[in-house]
Design a protein around this motif. Structure first.
Motif, PDB file in Angstrom:
ATOM      1  N   THR A  38      -1.670 -13.077  -9.558  1.00  0.00           N
ATOM      2  CA  THR A  38      -0.515 -12.253  -9.189  1.00  0.00           C
ATOM      3  C   THR A  38       0.240 -11.774 -10.423  1.00  0.00           C
ATOM      4  O   THR A  38       0.589 -10.596 -10.558  1.00  0.00           O
ATOM      5  CB  THR A  38       0.450 -13.079  -8.301  1.00  0.00           C
ATOM      6  OG1 THR A  38      -0.296 -13.604  -7.214  1.00  0.00           O
ATOM      7  CG2 THR A  38       1.591 -12.218  -7.785  1.00  0.00           C
ATOM      8  N   SER A  39       0.460 -12.708 -11.320  1.00  0.00           N
ATOM      9  CA  SER A  39       1.219 -12.412 -12.528  1.00  0.00           C
ATOM     10  C   SER A  39       0.507 -11.357 -13.383  1.00  0.00           C
ATOM     11  O   SER A  39       1.140 -10.488 -13.983  1.00  0.00           O
ATOM     12  CB  SER A  39       1.410 -13.714 -13.307  1.00  0.00           C
ATOM     13  OG  SER A  39       2.136 -13.489 -14.471  1.00  0.00           O
ATOM     14  N   LEU A  78       7.150 -23.430 -10.583  1.00  0.00           N
ATOM     15  CA  LEU A  78       6.660 -23.678  -9.219  1.00  0.00           C
ATOM     16  C   LEU A  78       7.040 -25.081  -8.735  1.00  0.00           C
ATOM     17  O   LEU A  78       6.672 -25.482  -7.632  1.00  0.00           O
ATOM     18  CB  LEU A  78       5.131 -23.511  -9.171  1.00  0.00           C
ATOM     19  CG  LEU A  78       4.599 -22.077  -9.387  1.00  0.00           C
ATOM     20  CD1 LEU A  78       3.079 -22.092  -9.583  1.00  0.00           C
ATOM     21  CD2 LEU A  78       4.981 -21.177  -8.217  1.00  0.00           C
ATOM     22  N   GLU A 126      -3.943 -18.768  -8.519  1.00  0.00           N
ATOM     23  CA  GLU A 126      -3.356 -17.725  -7.683  1.00  0.00           C
ATOM     24  C   GLU A 126      -2.133 -17.110  -8.367  1.00  0.00           C
ATOM     25  O   GLU A 126      -1.968 -15.886  -8.407  1.00  0.00           O
ATOM     26  CB  GLU A 126      -2.946 -18.337  -6.324  1.00  0.00           C
ATOM     27  CG  GLU A 126      -2.711 -17.319  -5.230  1.00  0.00           C
ATOM     28  CD  GLU A 126      -3.898 -16.371  -5.082  1.00  0.00           C
ATOM     29  OE1 GLU A 126      -3.650 -15.162  -4.970  1.00  0.00           O
ATOM     30  OE2 GLU A 126      -5.071 -16.846  -5.116  1.00  0.00           O
ATOM     31  N   TRP A 127      -1.301 -18.005  -8.934  1.00  0.00           N
ATOM     32  CA  TRP A 127      -0.109 -17.526  -9.638  1.00  0.00           C
ATOM     33  C   TRP A 127      -0.506 -16.571 -10.757  1.00  0.00           C
ATOM     34  O   TRP A 127       0.095 -15.505 -10.943  1.00  0.00           O
ATOM     35  CB  TRP A 127       0.691 -18.714 -10.211  1.00  0.00           C
ATOM     36  CG  TRP A 127       1.877 -18.230 -10.991  1.00  0.00           C
ATOM     37  CD1 TRP A 127       3.124 -17.992 -10.512  1.00  0.00           C
ATOM     38  CD2 TRP A 127       1.900 -17.859 -12.372  1.00  0.00           C
ATOM     39  NE1 TRP A 127       3.933 -17.495 -11.501  1.00  0.00           N
ATOM     40  CE2 TRP A 127       3.198 -17.405 -12.662  1.00  0.00           C
ATOM     41  CE3 TRP A 127       0.936 -17.863 -13.398  1.00  0.00           C
ATOM     42  CZ2 TRP A 127       3.580 -16.951 -13.932  1.00  0.00           C
ATOM     43  CZ3 TRP A 127       1.306 -17.417 -14.660  1.00  0.00           C
ATOM     44  CH2 TRP A 127       2.612 -16.974 -14.915  1.00  0.00           C
ATOM     45  N   LEU A 128      -1.545 -16.961 -11.510  1.00  0.00           N
ATOM     46  CA  LEU A 128      -1.953 -16.144 -12.665  1.00  0.00           C
ATOM     47  C   LEU A 128      -2.500 -14.794 -12.217  1.00  0.00           C
ATOM     48  O   LEU A 128      -2.243 -13.766 -12.857  1.00  0.00           O
ATOM     49  CB  LEU A 128      -3.001 -16.902 -13.496  1.00  0.00           C
ATOM     50  CG  LEU A 128      -3.477 -16.182 -14.754  1.00  0.00           C
ATOM     51  CD1 LEU A 128      -2.304 -15.870 -15.681  1.00  0.00           C
ATOM     52  CD2 LEU A 128      -4.524 -17.022 -15.484  1.00  0.00           C
ATOM     53  N   ALA A 139       4.999 -21.606 -15.947  1.00  0.00           N
ATOM     54  CA  ALA A 139       4.803 -21.206 -14.546  1.00  0.00           C
ATOM     55  C   ALA A 139       4.747 -22.433 -13.639  1.00  0.00           C
ATOM     56  O   ALA A 139       5.357 -22.457 -12.564  1.00  0.00           O
ATOM     57  CB  ALA A 139       3.525 -20.387 -14.413  1.00  0.00           C
ATOM     58  N   ALA A 140       4.028 -23.455 -14.085  1.00  0.00           N
ATOM     59  CA  ALA A 140       3.899 -24.668 -13.269  1.00  0.00           C
ATOM     60  C   ALA A 140       5.276 -25.291 -13.036  1.00  0.00           C
ATOM     61  O   ALA A 140       5.603 -25.710 -11.918  1.00  0.00           O
ATOM     62  CB  ALA A 140       2.955 -25.660 -13.956  1.00  0.00           C
ATOM     63  N   LEU A 184       1.203 -20.989 -18.585  1.00  0.00           N
ATOM     64  CA  LEU A 184       0.908 -21.837 -17.422  1.00  0.00           C
ATOM     65  C   LEU A 184       1.854 -23.035 -17.338  1.00  0.00           C
ATOM     66  O   LEU A 184       2.232 -23.457 -16.243  1.00  0.00           O
ATOM     67  CB  LEU A 184      -0.559 -22.295 -17.463  1.00  0.00           C
ATOM     68  CG  LEU A 184      -1.585 -21.174 -17.248  1.00  0.00           C
ATOM     69  CD1 LEU A 184      -3.005 -21.713 -17.402  1.00  0.00           C
ATOM     70  CD2 LEU A 184      -1.404 -20.512 -15.882  1.00  0.00           C
ATOM     71  N   ARG A 235      -3.475 -23.242  -6.906  1.00  0.00           N
ATOM     72  CA  ARG A 235      -2.142 -22.646  -6.931  1.00  0.00           C
ATOM     73  C   ARG A 235      -1.876 -21.929  -8.263  1.00  0.00           C
ATOM     74  O   ARG A 235      -1.354 -20.807  -8.281  1.00  0.00           O
ATOM     75  CB  ARG A 235      -1.105 -23.761  -6.718  1.00  0.00           C
ATOM     76  CG  ARG A 235       0.327 -23.323  -6.647  1.00  0.00           C
ATOM     77  CD  ARG A 235       0.671 -22.845  -5.240  1.00  0.00           C
ATOM     78  NE  ARG A 235       2.022 -22.303  -5.164  1.00  0.00           N
ATOM     79  CZ  ARG A 235       3.107 -23.030  -4.935  1.00  0.00           C
ATOM     80  NH1 ARG A 235       3.013 -24.324  -4.728  1.00  0.00           N
ATOM     81  NH2 ARG A 235       4.288 -22.461  -4.896  1.00  0.00           N
ATOM     82  N   MET A 236      -2.253 -22.556  -9.357  1.00  0.00           N
ATOM     83  CA  MET A 236      -2.031 -21.954 -10.678  1.00  0.00           C
ATOM     84  C   MET A 236      -2.913 -20.715 -10.860  1.00  0.00           C
ATOM     85  O   MET A 236      -2.493 -19.709 -11.426  1.00  0.00           O
ATOM     86  CB  MET A 236      -2.334 -22.969 -11.790  1.00  0.00           C
ATOM     87  CG  MET A 236      -1.403 -24.174 -11.843  1.00  0.00           C
ATOM     88  SD  MET A 236       0.366 -23.759 -11.788  1.00  0.00           S
ATOM     89  CE  MET A 236       0.520 -22.729 -13.251  1.00  0.00           C
TER      90      MET A 236
END
Lengths: 283, 283
Positions: free
Chosen positions: B271-272, B216, B267-269, B212-213, B209, B264-265
């Motif tokens: 998808t990932s 982003l 959602e990212w996770l 990823a953050a 994370l 947002r995080m």
């Protein structure tokens, strides 16, 4: 060690469940007892500490009678050795959370005697200072629990046999104990030993020696000690239930005499051990 | 769990040697991996951390190929679950001292999925503050080792299901982590998470994370945080490899919104994770 020397929950075997919380998390407590001529020395005190330690980590007590019976079974026809009793929180629970109903696992194992040189007790040992610190946590202080990575890292700091033990300090540079022993200093005729309210293990032999010293008329203080007090000590000795008492003759560059109080305590322990053997099981 | 779901040193069984140092001292490291549709998520990163943790405690590395092969074997024809890999220093040594030649024990176990309410991820969780402190020890900080009594005592502080997690502070009152998760705060559009150089576990999901953050475009700071910063945070969320990301909607009396960065995080996770499942073994 053959299976006959280990009982797991009362049955001769040498395996435990992978899911046992002892193996998953080090979720348990233990004690290590010297066995001489088939007699587990100071067994009552070890069982008392096990019971206290179980309470401290919130584990139900399996009962003294069960342990006494199983210890006697393991020791049948045995001579000298080292008896280790482990009590874990058993199998179950969800992650770190203990199960609602705990069925502790008990492992009672008789190991061969550890053959330390006789000179360790007679002439004293050379000790080093470890750089691995002990974390401070009052919730776990004093307990002989199964989370022992700090001691393992500290004991991994040296490989040669010149050093019989290493002394450990806490995160605030307070002297705490050896990797496998408690430590006593003598200064101006009084005994000083680290107070173990923030980390360290309350050794059974430590308690025995504190009581004995007071019984012999010495003042004993459990207090905060640093490398400075260690440096200034007149005498230093180590204790645990397996080694008994080892005088320290050197810590790194500083040499110590084996002084009169150390000799007096060593003599007391020798006599007391003989009496425990004569008294027979449960010692 | 039947024996087919556990491999000990490559063989289907569910026991380990009583004398294994993992059971004697908690002398080992582990990792816990979410399995979806037979795919162990972010396996490479878990194996990398295992390797780092082995080095940190001075254990030889068993090799990625061996672990990959055995993980694949355990996961054959499996759907969802939780994969736990434990590596211990094996049997041997004299007391705390590791043996000269270490043969690590590897335990690979597939557990059933943990069924947390879907609302935890969707609507956020309620969290308490634990009173059990974490001891400070830079030598063990960050490592996912098998000495977990502090987490067990902390997790034992509450039994009701109102609280999904408890936050822990170190001996100096610094916020560190949850009992089973890492914690992130959001303040003024930036992410803050406790720096884990003195205690705590460097979660694989935490690293994922953080990266990823940053990817982003968010600023992420690993820093010292106290209850005050927690109180002042705009958003709070928890992470670990099994739960993924849980927004926090309340810590004791303080309520939080599930803010835009947390969403947002999350959602990212999501998808990932889907991408990892699509990519297939080794995920």
């Amino acid at each position: 060690l053959n299976t006959a020397s280990i009982l797991v929950n009362g049955r001769p075997r040498r395996t435990v469940d992978v899911l046992d919380r002892g193996f998953q998390y080090g979720d348990g407590v233990f004690t290590t007892i010297a066995v001489r001529a088939g007699i587990p020395l100071f067994l009552d005190r070890h069982l008392d500490r096990l019971q206290r330690d179980c309470a401290a980590v919130g584990m139900p007590w399996v009962g003294k009678d069960t342990l006494l019976r199983e210890v006697e079974q393991v020791l049948t026809n045995q001579g000298d050795g080292v008896l280790k009793i482990q009590l874990t929180r058993g199998v179950g629970g969800r992650g770190y959370r203990p199960p609602a109903s705990v069925a502790p696992t008990r492992v009672i194992a008789l190991h061969p005697s550890v053959s330390y040189p006789a000179s360790h007790e007679q002439d004293g040992v050379v000790v080093r200072l470890c750089s691995t610190p002990l974390g401070i946590n009052p919730c776990l202080a004093g307990i002989k629990h199964m989370n022992r990575l700090e001691q393992i890292l500290a004991r991994s700091e040296w490989g040669d046999s010149d050093y019989a033990e290493g002394l450990m300090f806490d995160q605030d540079d307070q002297l705490v104990e050896g990797t496998m022993s408690n430590v006593f200093l003598v200064r101006d005729g009084r005994l000083l030993t680290p107070v173990l309210d923030r980390c360290g293990i309350q050794g059974v032999m430590r308690s025995i020696l504190i009581e004995a010293a007071r019984g012999l008329g010495f003042e004993v203080y459990e207090c905060r000690l640093t490398a400075k007090e260690l440096e200034r000590a007149d005498e230093v000795f180590l204790s645990n239930s397996v080694i008994g008492l080892w005088p320290v003759r050197r810590v790194e560059g500083r040499a110590y005499e084996i002084g009169s109080i150390t000799r007096r305590m060593r003599e007391w322990l020798k006599t007391s051990t003989q009496q425990a053997i004569s008294a027979g099981f449960p010692g």
